[in-house]
Design a protein around this motif. Sequence first.
Motif, PDB file in Angstrom:
ATOM      1  N   ASP A   1      11.004 -74.593 -21.148  1.00 13.85           N
ATOM      2  CA  ASP A   1      12.212 -74.190 -21.543  1.00 13.85           C
ATOM      3  C   ASP A   1      12.577 -72.672 -21.431  1.00 13.85           C
ATOM      4  OD1 ASP A   1      14.960 -74.468 -22.090  1.00 13.85           O
ATOM      5  OD2 ASP A   1      14.653 -75.326 -23.962  1.00 13.85           O
ATOM      6  N   GLU A   2      13.171 -72.210 -20.432  1.00  9.14           N
ATOM      7  CA  GLU A   2      13.643 -70.588 -20.236  1.00  9.14           C
ATOM      8  C   GLU A   2      12.555 -69.677 -20.625  1.00  9.14           C
ATOM      9  OE1 GLU A   2      16.452 -69.775 -19.356  1.00  9.14           O
ATOM     10  OE2 GLU A   2      17.985 -71.303 -19.850  1.00  9.14           O
ATOM     11  N   PRO A   3      11.218 -69.819 -19.812  1.00  9.71           N
ATOM     12  CA  PRO A   3      10.167 -69.084 -20.046  1.00  9.71           C
ATOM     13  C   PRO A   3      10.343 -67.586 -19.993  1.00  9.71           C
ATOM     14  CG  PRO A   3       9.761 -70.346 -18.106  1.00  9.71           C
ATOM     15  CD  PRO A   3      11.122 -70.785 -18.792  1.00  9.71           C
ATOM     16  N   SER A   4      11.415 -67.209 -19.135  1.00  8.87           N
ATOM     17  CA  SER A   4      11.622 -65.766 -18.950  1.00  8.87           C
ATOM     18  C   SER A   4      12.478 -64.976 -19.711  1.00  8.87           C
ATOM     19  CB  SER A   4      11.842 -65.727 -17.367  1.00  8.87           C
ATOM     20  OG  SER A   4      13.211 -66.051 -17.368  1.00  8.87           O
ATOM     21  N   MET A   5      13.271 -65.798 -20.658  1.00  4.89           N
ATOM     22  CA  MET A   5      14.271 -65.457 -21.447  1.00  4.89           C
ATOM     23  C   MET A   5      13.582 -64.199 -22.514  1.00  4.89           C
ATOM     24  SD  MET A   5      16.486 -67.204 -24.524  1.00  4.89           S
ATOM     25  CE  MET A   5      17.514 -68.326 -23.417  1.00  4.89           C
ATOM     26  N   GLY A   6      14.504 -63.034 -22.142  1.00  5.37           N
ATOM     27  CA  GLY A   6      14.048 -61.854 -22.853  1.00  5.37           C
ATOM     28  C   GLY A   6      13.168 -60.893 -22.419  1.00  5.37           C
ATOM     29  N   LEU A   7      12.527 -61.255 -21.426  1.00  7.66           N
ATOM     30  CA  LEU A   7      11.379 -60.487 -20.965  1.00  7.66           C
ATOM     31  C   LEU A   7      11.963 -59.635 -19.840  1.00  7.66           C
ATOM     32  CD1 LEU A   7       8.706 -63.299 -20.566  1.00  7.66           C
ATOM     33  CD2 LEU A   7       9.318 -62.108 -22.299  1.00  7.66           C
ATOM     34  N   ALA A   8      10.901 -58.322 -19.817  1.00  5.57           N
ATOM     35  CA  ALA A   8      11.125 -57.356 -18.946  1.00  5.57           C
ATOM     36  C   ALA A   8      10.817 -58.057 -17.535  1.00  5.57           C
ATOM     37  CB  ALA A   8      10.146 -56.191 -19.209  1.00  5.57           C
ATOM     38  N   PRO A   9      11.479 -57.183 -16.477  1.00  4.26           N
ATOM     39  CA  PRO A   9      11.399 -57.856 -15.099  1.00  4.26           C
ATOM     40  C   PRO A   9       9.936 -58.102 -14.990  1.00  4.26           C
ATOM     41  CG  PRO A   9      13.069 -56.076 -15.015  1.00  4.26           C
ATOM     42  CD  PRO A   9      12.471 -56.225 -16.532  1.00  4.26           C
ATOM     43  N   ILE A  10       9.037 -56.811 -14.838  1.00  5.39           N
ATOM     44  CA  ILE A  10       7.452 -57.018 -14.742  1.00  5.39           C
ATOM     45  C   ILE A  10       6.845 -58.150 -15.222  1.00  5.39           C
ATOM     46  CG2 ILE A  10       6.807 -55.564 -16.368  1.00  5.39           C
ATOM     47  CD1 ILE A  10       4.834 -54.272 -14.373  1.00  5.39           C
ATOM     48  N   LEU A  11       7.280 -58.411 -16.503  1.00  2.00           N
ATOM     49  CA  LEU A  11       6.597 -59.346 -16.995  1.00  2.00           C
ATOM     50  C   LEU A  11       7.158 -60.997 -16.710  1.00  2.00           C
ATOM     51  CD1 LEU A  11       6.434 -58.719 -20.825  1.00  2.00           C
ATOM     52  CD2 LEU A  11       4.786 -58.796 -19.654  1.00  2.00           C
ATOM     53  N   VAL A  12       8.419 -60.888 -16.464  1.00  2.00           N
ATOM     54  CA  VAL A  12       8.831 -62.141 -15.480  1.00  2.00           C
ATOM     55  C   VAL A  12       8.158 -62.336 -14.358  1.00  2.00           C
ATOM     56  CG1 VAL A  12      11.212 -63.149 -14.235  1.00  2.00           C
ATOM     57  CG2 VAL A  12      11.376 -61.836 -16.542  1.00  2.00           C
ATOM     58  N   ASP A  13       7.764 -61.347 -13.677  1.00  2.00           N
ATOM     59  CA  ASP A  13       6.926 -61.918 -12.396  1.00  2.00           C
ATOM     60  C   ASP A  13       5.649 -62.423 -12.804  1.00  2.00           C
ATOM     61  OD1 ASP A  13       9.265 -61.151 -10.744  1.00  2.00           O
ATOM     62  OD2 ASP A  13       8.197 -58.858 -10.562  1.00  2.00           O
ATOM     63  N   GLU A  14       4.942 -61.849 -13.849  1.00  2.00           N
ATOM     64  CA  GLU A  14       3.756 -62.293 -14.380  1.00  2.00           C
ATOM     65  C   GLU A  14       4.064 -63.964 -14.807  1.00  2.00           C
ATOM     66  OE1 GLU A  14       0.151 -60.998 -17.411  1.00  2.00           O
ATOM     67  OE2 GLU A  14       1.826 -59.541 -17.182  1.00  2.00           O
ATOM     68  N   ILE A  15       4.873 -64.137 -15.553  1.00  2.00           N
ATOM     69  CA  ILE A  15       4.958 -65.492 -15.970  1.00  2.00           C
ATOM     70  C   ILE A  15       5.263 -66.478 -15.144  1.00  2.00           C
ATOM     71  CG2 ILE A  15       6.407 -67.014 -17.517  1.00  2.00           C
ATOM     72  CD1 ILE A  15       4.715 -65.365 -19.366  1.00  2.00           C
ATOM     73  N   PHE A  16       6.097 -66.228 -13.981  1.00  2.00           N
ATOM     74  CA  PHE A  16       6.310 -67.119 -12.857  1.00  2.00           C
ATOM     75  C   PHE A  16       4.977 -67.214 -12.091  1.00  2.00           C
ATOM     76  CE2 PHE A  16      10.665 -66.849 -14.002  1.00  2.00           C
ATOM     77  CZ  PHE A  16      11.076 -68.075 -13.752  1.00  2.00           C
ATOM     78  N   SER A  17       4.134 -66.228 -11.876  1.00  2.00           N
ATOM     79  CA  SER A  17       2.885 -66.231 -11.101  1.00  2.00           C
ATOM     80  C   SER A  17       1.950 -67.308 -11.836  1.00  2.00           C
ATOM     81  CB  SER A  17       2.279 -64.885 -10.750  1.00  2.00           C
ATOM     82  OG  SER A  17       1.040 -64.833 -10.311  1.00  2.00           O
ATOM     83  N   ILE A  18       1.886 -67.009 -13.201  1.00  2.00           N
ATOM     84  CA  ILE A  18       1.122 -68.141 -14.123  1.00  2.00           C
ATOM     85  C   ILE A  18       1.636 -69.078 -13.766  1.00  2.00           C
ATOM     86  CG2 ILE A  18       0.536 -68.571 -16.360  1.00  2.00           C
ATOM     87  CD1 ILE A  18       0.363 -65.348 -16.687  1.00  2.00           C
ATOM     88  N   ILE A  19       3.068 -69.668 -13.919  1.00  2.00           N
ATOM     89  CA  ILE A  19       3.513 -70.987 -13.759  1.00  2.00           C
ATOM     90  C   ILE A  19       2.825 -71.649 -12.366  1.00  2.00           C
ATOM     91  CG2 ILE A  19       5.636 -72.407 -13.585  1.00  2.00           C
ATOM     92  CD1 ILE A  19       7.098 -70.504 -15.362  1.00  2.00           C
ATOM     93  N   THR A  20       2.939 -70.596 -11.430  1.00  2.00           N
ATOM     94  CA  THR A  20       2.425 -71.381 -10.174  1.00  2.00           C
ATOM     95  C   THR A  20       0.717 -71.655 -10.217  1.00  2.00           C
ATOM     96  OG1 THR A  20       2.039 -69.227  -9.154  1.00  2.00           O
ATOM     97  CG2 THR A  20       4.204 -70.583  -8.585  1.00  2.00           C
ATOM     98  N   LYS A  21       0.123 -70.940 -11.023  1.00  2.00           N
ATOM     99  CA  LYS A  21      -1.106 -71.242 -11.229  1.00  2.00           C
ATOM    100  C   LYS A  21      -1.536 -72.350 -11.812  1.00  2.00           C
ATOM    101  CE  LYS A  21      -2.805 -66.294 -10.750  1.00  2.00           C
ATOM    102  NZ  LYS A  21      -3.163 -65.251 -11.792  1.00  2.00           N
ATOM    103  N   ILE A  22      -0.698 -72.782 -12.872  1.00  2.00           N
ATOM    104  CA  ILE A  22      -0.791 -73.831 -13.885  1.00  2.00           C
ATOM    105  C   ILE A  22      -0.719 -75.034 -13.061  1.00  2.00           C
ATOM    106  CG2 ILE A  22       0.262 -75.026 -15.810  1.00  2.00           C
ATOM    107  CD1 ILE A  22       0.808 -72.179 -17.015  1.00  2.00           C
TER     108      ILE A  22
END
Length: 234
Positions: A159-180
């Motif tokens: 639920d809203e994993p990128s909320m409130g994060l800096a753009p560079i961290l958003v990219d990292e979180i989405f990359s990790i989601i694909t790895k999961i």
Amino acid sequence: MLSVKDLCVSYGAINALKGISFEVNEGEIISLIGSNGAGKTTTLHAISNIIKKKSGTVTFNGTDITQMAPDAIVLQNLIQVPEGRRIFQNLSVKENLEMGAFTRNDKAQIKEDMEMVFELFPRLKERIRQISGTLSGGELQMLAMGRGLMARPKLLLLDEPSMGLAPILVDEIFSIITKINKTGTTILLVEQNAYKALSISNRAYILETGNITKSGNAADLISDPAVKSAYLGG
């Protein structure tokens, strides 16, 4: 894997979900996209039975979980990572991850899974004994996701994993989601960053004021003029 049919949820006189139906197949990343108040988080809460449904059915791996208690749903390996992270702020990183495995007693496998979490999120290993309330926003999101993974989910609701994060961290979180997802975990993603969500998803559903107004392959939706205009800033 997950089948939601004719789901209705009301908050008093307000009809938050108006009979929505959708499916998530094993191995997919599916996104629910919509503006604030569209009913995205309500949908996840209704699936997990955190809130009461007015009507409709939810089936997971062939089992009707519509009226199943939330803790019993967790035992079905359907795990939700909530909006706002909601980690245990007074516990350490390690203790939070251990809480994610509270339904398990396979100690050797729990240890292996914790190492897997540290491979996905190296910063958590660096902060393993740090009190979680002192972590940054990005680290808290990593911890919330790692805690969810410790339950060995077959389906992970994000639920809203990128909320409130800096753009560079958003990219990292989405990359990790694909790895999961590539490790075999199916994902149902609620996300306001429609472009990022669509870019990693197989399919998506668009929610507007409690109704699914459009659905399809993510690649088709990302180039749809109406979707571009409403959600992608184009």
